[in-house]
Enzyme design. Sequence first.
Site, short mmCIF file in Angstrom:
data_model
loop_
_atom_site.label_atom_id
_atom_site.label_comp_id
_atom_site.label_asym_id
_atom_site.label_seq_id
_atom_site.Cartn_x
_atom_site.Cartn_y
_atom_site.Cartn_z
N ASP A 134 11.30 27.31 115.07
CA ASP A 134 10.02 26.83 114.58
C ASP A 134 9.55 27.70 113.44
OD1 ASP A 134 7.37 25.26 115.11
OD2 ASP A 134 6.80 27.36 114.93
N TYR B 170 4.38 30.27 106.75
CA TYR B 170 4.98 31.50 107.27
C TYR B 170 5.77 32.24 106.20
CZ TYR B 170 4.26 29.31 111.93
OH TYR B 170 3.76 28.70 113.04
N LYS C 218 6.37 22.85 109.17
CA LYS C 218 5.05 22.24 109.13
C LYS C 218 4.48 22.15 107.71
CE LYS C 218 4.38 24.64 113.45
NZ LYS C 218 5.38 25.67 113.20
N HIS D 21 0.32 20.97 109.94
CA HIS D 21 -0.07 22.24 110.52
C HIS D 21 -1.55 22.28 110.89
CE1 HIS D 21 1.36 26.68 110.54
NE2 HIS D 21 0.59 26.43 111.55
#
Length: 121
Positions: free
Chosen positions: A44, A49, A74, A107
Site C-alpha cells: 500500500d 507518500y 491513492k 485518498h
Amino acid sequence: MQYRSLSNGVELPMIGYGTFQIKDAEQCERCVSQALKAGYRLFDTAASYENEASIGAALRSSGIPREELFITTKLWVQDASYQGAKEAIETSLQKLGLSYIDLYLIHQPMGDCIGAWHAME
C-alpha cells in the site's frame, strides 16, 4: 498467505505492507525488499507518500511475477478532478514502473471526487 476472492475474481492478500512515512528512497526499497522476502504480496502506497518509485524498484528487482503482487496506491486531494485523476494515475504507473494498479483509491474525498471517480472508471 491467505487470500479472499473479490466479486470480480481478483485474489486479495489478507495481510499487506503499508509504506506510509517511509520517504527515504533507499530505506523504502530495502524495507519493501525485506517484506517481499518475508512473503508479503500486497503493498500500500500513495502519491502523497512520495515513495512509489522506490516501491517499484523493489518490486522489479525481486523477480516475483507481477501477477503475484497486489499494489494499492491513492489519488491525492490536489488531483481530484477528471483530468487531474487521469494524469495522476499515469504518473503513479510511471513511478511504480507498472502497467496496472490493482486498487486505486481516492485518498481524501475532497474537490471534484465525482470527476475523479469517472476518470478512475
